[in-house]
Scaffold this motif. Structure first.
Motif, PDB file in Angstrom:
ATOM      1  N   VAL A 210       0.860  -1.191   0.000  1.00 27.98           N
ATOM      2  CA  VAL A 210       0.000   0.000   0.000  1.00 27.98           C
ATOM      3  C   VAL A 210       0.892   1.236   0.000  1.00 27.98           C
ATOM      4  O   VAL A 210       1.738   1.387   0.871  1.00 27.98           O
ATOM      5  CB  VAL A 210      -0.918  -0.005   1.242  1.00 27.98           C
ATOM      6  CG1 VAL A 210      -1.724   1.288   1.303  1.00 27.98           C
ATOM      7  CG2 VAL A 210      -1.837  -1.206   1.228  1.00 27.98           C
ATOM      8  N   VAL A 211       0.720   2.112  -1.005  1.00 32.16           N
ATOM      9  CA  VAL A 211       1.513   3.343  -1.023  1.00 32.16           C
ATOM     10  C   VAL A 211       0.671   4.566  -0.678  1.00 32.16           C
ATOM     11  O   VAL A 211       1.214   5.636  -0.408  1.00 32.16           O
ATOM     12  CB  VAL A 211       2.248   3.550  -2.370  1.00 32.16           C
ATOM     13  CG1 VAL A 211       3.319   2.487  -2.559  1.00 32.16           C
ATOM     14  CG2 VAL A 211       1.286   3.528  -3.540  1.00 32.16           C
ATOM     15  N   ALA A 212      -0.657   4.427  -0.710  1.00 29.88           N
ATOM     16  CA  ALA A 212      -1.513   5.541  -0.286  1.00 29.88           C
ATOM     17  C   ALA A 212      -2.832   4.974   0.213  1.00 29.88           C
ATOM     18  O   ALA A 212      -3.350   4.013  -0.347  1.00 29.88           O
ATOM     19  CB  ALA A 212      -1.759   6.498  -1.436  1.00 29.88           C
ATOM     20  N   ASP A 213      -3.372   5.514   1.297  1.00 31.40           N
ATOM     21  CA  ASP A 213      -4.669   5.099   1.827  1.00 31.40           C
ATOM     22  C   ASP A 213      -5.327   6.345   2.404  1.00 31.40           C
ATOM     23  O   ASP A 213      -5.031   6.746   3.522  1.00 31.40           O
ATOM     24  CB  ASP A 213      -4.456   4.019   2.903  1.00 31.40           C
ATOM     25  CG  ASP A 213      -5.773   3.540   3.489  1.00 31.40           C
ATOM     26  OD1 ASP A 213      -6.833   4.097   3.143  1.00 31.40           O
ATOM     27  OD2 ASP A 213      -5.741   2.594   4.297  1.00 31.40           O
ATOM     28  N   GLU A 214      -6.185   6.982   1.617  1.00 30.20           N
ATOM     29  CA  GLU A 214      -6.750   8.269   2.037  1.00 30.20           C
ATOM     30  C   GLU A 214      -8.023   8.573   1.256  1.00 30.20           C
ATOM     31  O   GLU A 214      -8.459   7.750   0.445  1.00 30.20           O
ATOM     32  CB  GLU A 214      -5.704   9.373   1.818  1.00 30.20           C
ATOM     33  CG  GLU A 214      -5.120   9.384   0.423  1.00 30.20           C
ATOM     34  CD  GLU A 214      -3.700   9.964   0.373  1.00 30.20           C
ATOM     35  OE1 GLU A 214      -3.090  10.137   1.437  1.00 30.20           O
ATOM     36  OE2 GLU A 214      -3.225  10.234  -0.721  1.00 30.20           O
ATOM     37  N   THR A 215      -8.626   9.759   1.507  1.00 27.02           N
ATOM     38  CA  THR A 215      -9.809  10.137   0.740  1.00 27.02           C
ATOM     39  C   THR A 215      -9.346  10.719  -0.598  1.00 27.02           C
ATOM     40  O   THR A 215      -8.198  11.159  -0.721  1.00 27.02           O
ATOM     41  CB  THR A 215     -10.639  11.205   1.469  1.00 27.02           C
ATOM     42  OG1 THR A 215      -9.838  12.387   1.562  1.00 27.02           O
ATOM     43  CG2 THR A 215     -11.039  10.751   2.855  1.00 27.02           C
ATOM     44  N   PRO A 216     -10.234  10.720  -1.611  1.00 29.27           N
ATOM     45  CA  PRO A 216      -9.852  11.323  -2.895  1.00 29.27           C
ATOM     46  C   PRO A 216      -9.377  12.766  -2.734  1.00 29.27           C
ATOM     47  O   PRO A 216      -8.461  13.197  -3.428  1.00 29.27           O
ATOM     48  CB  PRO A 216     -11.143  11.234  -3.714  1.00 29.27           C
ATOM     49  CG  PRO A 216     -11.892  10.083  -3.145  1.00 29.27           C
ATOM     50  CD  PRO A 216     -11.570  10.098  -1.685  1.00 29.27           C
ATOM     51  N   ALA A 217      -9.992  13.495  -1.777  1.00 29.93           N
ATOM     52  CA  ALA A 217      -9.599  14.892  -1.568  1.00 29.93           C
ATOM     53  C   ALA A 217      -8.169  14.981  -1.052  1.00 29.93           C
ATOM     54  O   ALA A 217      -7.373  15.819  -1.499  1.00 29.93           O
ATOM     55  CB  ALA A 217     -10.564  15.560  -0.598  1.00 29.93           C
ATOM     56  N   GLN A 218      -7.820  14.072  -0.118  1.00 31.92           N
ATOM     57  CA  GLN A 218      -6.450  14.079   0.418  1.00 31.92           C
ATOM     58  C   GLN A 218      -5.439  13.724  -0.670  1.00 31.92           C
ATOM     59  O   GLN A 218      -4.337  14.281  -0.725  1.00 31.92           O
ATOM     60  CB  GLN A 218      -6.335  13.075   1.569  1.00 31.92           C
ATOM     61  CG  GLN A 218      -6.968  13.578   2.853  1.00 31.92           C
ATOM     62  CD  GLN A 218      -7.122  12.473   3.880  1.00 31.92           C
ATOM     63  OE1 GLN A 218      -7.375  11.310   3.530  1.00 31.92           O
ATOM     64  NE2 GLN A 218      -6.983  12.811   5.139  1.00 31.92           N
ATOM     65  N   GLY A 225      -3.723  21.091  -7.731  1.00 34.46           N
ATOM     66  CA  GLY A 225      -3.735  21.568  -9.106  1.00 34.46           C
ATOM     67  C   GLY A 225      -3.315  20.519 -10.116  1.00 34.46           C
ATOM     68  O   GLY A 225      -3.639  20.638 -11.291  1.00 34.46           O
ATOM     69  N   ALA A 226      -2.611  19.470  -9.662  1.00 32.96           N
ATOM     70  CA  ALA A 226      -2.150  18.446 -10.606  1.00 32.96           C
ATOM     71  C   ALA A 226      -3.299  17.509 -10.951  1.00 32.96           C
ATOM     72  O   ALA A 226      -4.276  17.390 -10.210  1.00 32.96           O
ATOM     73  CB  ALA A 226      -0.998  17.645 -10.010  1.00 32.96           C
ATOM     74  N   ARG A 227      -3.189  16.831 -12.103  1.00 39.38           N
ATOM     75  CA  ARG A 227      -4.193  15.835 -12.442  1.00 39.38           C
ATOM     76  C   ARG A 227      -3.954  14.575 -11.626  1.00 39.38           C
ATOM     77  O   ARG A 227      -2.830  14.258 -11.239  1.00 39.38           O
ATOM     78  CB  ARG A 227      -4.112  15.496 -13.937  1.00 39.38           C
ATOM     79  CG  ARG A 227      -4.662  16.587 -14.847  1.00 39.38           C
ATOM     80  CD  ARG A 227      -4.317  16.263 -16.294  1.00 39.38           C
ATOM     81  NE  ARG A 227      -4.748  14.910 -16.654  1.00 39.38           N
ATOM     82  CZ  ARG A 227      -5.946  14.631 -17.185  1.00 39.38           C
ATOM     83  NH1 ARG A 227      -6.795  15.598 -17.419  1.00 39.38           N
ATOM     84  NH2 ARG A 227      -6.274  13.392 -17.483  1.00 39.38           N
ATOM     85  N   LEU A 228      -5.046  13.827 -11.353  1.00 37.71           N
ATOM     86  CA  LEU A 228      -4.904  12.630 -10.523  1.00 37.71           C
ATOM     87  C   LEU A 228      -3.937  11.628 -11.135  1.00 37.71           C
ATOM     88  O   LEU A 228      -3.198  10.947 -10.435  1.00 37.71           O
ATOM     89  CB  LEU A 228      -6.271  11.960 -10.340  1.00 37.71           C
ATOM     90  CG  LEU A 228      -7.122  12.436  -9.167  1.00 37.71           C
ATOM     91  CD1 LEU A 228      -8.385  11.615  -9.080  1.00 37.71           C
ATOM     92  CD2 LEU A 228      -6.360  12.356  -7.857  1.00 37.71           C
ATOM     93  N   ASP A 229      -3.928  11.526 -12.483  1.00 40.51           N
ATOM     94  CA  ASP A 229      -3.049  10.506 -13.046  1.00 40.51           C
ATOM     95  C   ASP A 229      -1.576  10.860 -12.878  1.00 40.51           C
ATOM     96  O   ASP A 229      -0.726   9.975 -12.809  1.00 40.51           O
ATOM     97  CB  ASP A 229      -3.410  10.152 -14.497  1.00 40.51           C
ATOM     98  CG  ASP A 229      -3.509  11.363 -15.394  1.00 40.51           C
ATOM     99  OD1 ASP A 229      -3.326  12.474 -14.882  1.00 40.51           O
ATOM    100  OD2 ASP A 229      -3.767  11.168 -16.600  1.00 40.51           O
ATOM    101  N   ALA A 230      -1.282  12.162 -12.748  1.00 35.79           N
ATOM    102  CA  ALA A 230       0.108  12.546 -12.470  1.00 35.79           C
ATOM    103  C   ALA A 230       0.492  12.107 -11.052  1.00 35.79           C
ATOM    104  O   ALA A 230       1.594  11.594 -10.815  1.00 35.79           O
ATOM    105  CB  ALA A 230       0.265  14.052 -12.617  1.00 35.79           C
ATOM    106  N   ILE A 231      -0.432  12.279 -10.104  1.00 38.39           N
ATOM    107  CA  ILE A 231      -0.174  11.858  -8.721  1.00 38.39           C
ATOM    108  C   ILE A 231      -0.022  10.338  -8.662  1.00 38.39           C
ATOM    109  O   ILE A 231       0.885   9.809  -8.019  1.00 38.39           O
ATOM    110  CB  ILE A 231      -1.323  12.329  -7.804  1.00 38.39           C
ATOM    111  CG1 ILE A 231      -1.456  13.842  -7.891  1.00 38.39           C
ATOM    112  CG2 ILE A 231      -1.093  11.881  -6.380  1.00 38.39           C
ATOM    113  CD1 ILE A 231      -2.705  14.390  -7.226  1.00 38.39           C
ATOM    114  N   PHE A 232      -0.909   9.647  -9.390  1.00 31.42           N
ATOM    115  CA  PHE A 232      -0.851   8.196  -9.457  1.00 31.42           C
ATOM    116  C   PHE A 232       0.507   7.739  -9.982  1.00 31.42           C
ATOM    117  O   PHE A 232       1.146   6.853  -9.428  1.00 31.42           O
ATOM    118  CB  PHE A 232      -1.984   7.688 -10.371  1.00 31.42           C
ATOM    119  CG  PHE A 232      -1.992   6.215 -10.608  1.00 31.42           C
ATOM    120  CD1 PHE A 232      -2.537   5.347  -9.673  1.00 31.42           C
ATOM    121  CD2 PHE A 232      -1.472   5.682 -11.788  1.00 31.42           C
ATOM    122  CE1 PHE A 232      -2.567   3.980  -9.913  1.00 31.42           C
ATOM    123  CE2 PHE A 232      -1.497   4.316 -12.018  1.00 31.42           C
ATOM    124  CZ  PHE A 232      -2.038   3.465 -11.078  1.00 31.42           C
TER     125      PHE A 232
END
Lengths: 240, 242
Positions: A210-218, A225-232
């Motif tokens: 697991v590398v992230a476990d949070e709400t979509p907002a977090q 400002g970044a797109r979600l796929d960039a964060i992914f």
């Protein structure tokens, strides 16, 4: 409702799932994200009792899946990846079989469950057709109907919108959202917009961890400002 | 075992949802009756007995039972429905029993559909019904034993061809064990002691089937077929749970 503690699964030399832990409560819709081969399906197969974990525990409503697999399977609805079903059966026959195995033995009770599932997934126009003659979208809905048939308190859906057209995707999302208040739902997906649209929580896994476990907002707040796929991409870089 | 019945029902009706059932039944009946008529001279023998019909069963089953059993588990593996089946509230044993019993019931149907033959005998002569009933029982038990082996083999692979070839091979060895050609080879060429040859030939299908077709029900023979089924299905469960 669903509790996963340190699950491990090894195939030969490859550790597909490496100590995954999380918890899903009633009312949660958990989006399970990760690159192909990250261990999403393997984790789901262990929760549903199809694969035996090498270490760790999966509990559904407090019951250990290894200790009492049949009790756990009663409480779960599971849509496996690519929605397998028996192609030579009609939609009605197939759902009737599932209802019988799920314990609805009396003809009336069985018919009531089948009708409810058919109505929920809009399968009425094809109910007397054999499954092999159906389009991909309809087959996916048959798999969905099968998972919902016994109105389970917990749902595990492996890529429920895979292969559907945009309208059908939207319909499935609405359906999941509508049921989620009384259920615990885990769904795996590749589509990040889906996570934004319906999930109350996101778990990203990469190489079995697991590398992230949070709400979509977090998740969004990691890089405003970044797109979600960039964060992914930045979170799962070790997979590349 | 309450979950066995829905699986049995789905599987048994499943044969009739596809052409498999009709092709199999026709081929089985043409082959079994044809062999009795044309190779063994069912009429020419001028005896009111079904010996010439049952004589061929061990050899017929060698190919036809694997044809019926090869898809049992390999098909579920290939199409992924095995994941669906074993995430329903069903134990592995219930799944194995449901599918096995359905296939066995189907084979029993194929065997019993030869009923015009004994009716003809009754019309033409005065057959010994005890021997005929016994032979049917023996044939059905033997079909079950072949089938259990095939079910186990089909659980090993997702490829139906591999499943068929493995099943024929194992069943062939099991049929061969009781044959005099084979036992003579063991004692004559390999100089195995007689008791060992006896033990080996005891595992042969034909040895145990012959008694039935002579009208004898020996509990030993019944136990042989039942325990072979039990053992194969046990291995079947173990392989699926692995």
């Amino acid at each position: 409702m669903i509790e996963v503690k340190g699950l491990v699964k090894t195939y030969g030399a490859k550790r597909a799932v490496d100590g995954i832990s999380f918890e899903v409560r009633r009312g949660d819709i958990l989006g399970f994200l990760g690159p192909n081969g990250a261990g999403k399906s393997t984790t789901m197969k262990m929760i549903t009792g199809f694969l035996r974990p090498d270490a760790g525990q999966a509990l559904v409503d407090g019951i250990d899946v290894v200790a009492d697999p049949v009790a756990v399977k009663r409480k779960l609805g599971y849509l496996p990846e690519s929605a397998p079903s028996y192609p030579e059966m009609t939609v009605e026959e197939f759902l009737g079989f599932i209802a019988e195995v799920r314990g609805f033995r009396a003809t009336d009770a069985r018919r009531a469950q089948v009708d409810r599932a058919i109505a929920l997934t809009h399968l009425a126009p094809v109910r007397r057709q054999t499954i092999e003659t159906l389009s991909k979208g309809y087959r996916q809905r048959v798999g969905f109907a099968q998972a919902l048939l016994h109105d389970p308190p917990a749902l595990v859906l492996d890529e429920p919108t895979d292969g559907l057209d945009p309208n059908q995707k939207n319909e499935v999302r609405t359906l999941i959202k509508g049921m989620a208040a009384q259920k615990a739902v885990i769904l795996s997906t590749h589509i990040l917009e889906e996570v934004e649209a319906i999930c109350t929580r996101v778990i990203i896994i990469s190489r079995g961890r697991v590398v992230a476990d949070e709400t979509p907002a977090q998740l969004q707040a990691r890089q405003p400002g970044a797109r979600l796929d960039a964060i992914f991409r930045s979170l799962t870089q070790s997979d590349l | 075992m309450s979950q066995t019945f829905p699986i049995f029902k789905r599987e048994f009706l499943g044969y009739f949802r596809s052409p498999v059932a009709y092709v199999f039944l026709v081929v089985f009946l043409v082959a079994s009756v044809g062999l009795a008529f044309f190779l063994s001279g069912f009429y020419k023998a001028n005896v009111a007995s079904m010996e010439s019909y049952f004589f061929w069963h061990p050899w017929l089953f060698l190919f036809l039972v694997p044809a019926a059993g090869m898809r049992l588990w390999s098909e579920e593996r290939r199409s992924g429905t095995i994941e669906l089946l074993f995430t329903l509230p069903v134990t592995t044993l219930e799944g194995v029993m449901g599918k096995f019993l359905a296939a066995w019931a189907f084979l029993t149907l194929a065997i019993l559909l030869s009923f015009p033959l004994p009716l003809t005998l009754a019309y033409l002569g005065d057959p010994d019904w005890g021997v005929i009933a016994n032979s049917y029982l023996g044939s059905i038990l033997m079909a079950g034993a072949y089938l259990a082996v095939c079910s186990f083999m089909s659980a090993l692979t997702k490829n139906q061809v591999v499943s068929f070839v493995l099943s024929v091979l194992v069943c062939f060895v099991l049929s061969l064990l009781g044959f005099s050609v084979f036992t003579d080879f063991l004692s004559g060429y390999l100089h195995l002691p007689v008791f060992l040859v006896d033990v080996i030939s005891n595992f042969g299908f034909t040895t145990h089937f012959d008694a039935f077709s002579k009208g004898i029900i020996d509990p030993k023979d019944v136990m042989f077929f039942l325990s072979l089924m039990g053992f194969s299905l046990f291995l079947n469960v173990v392989v699926l749970e692995r």
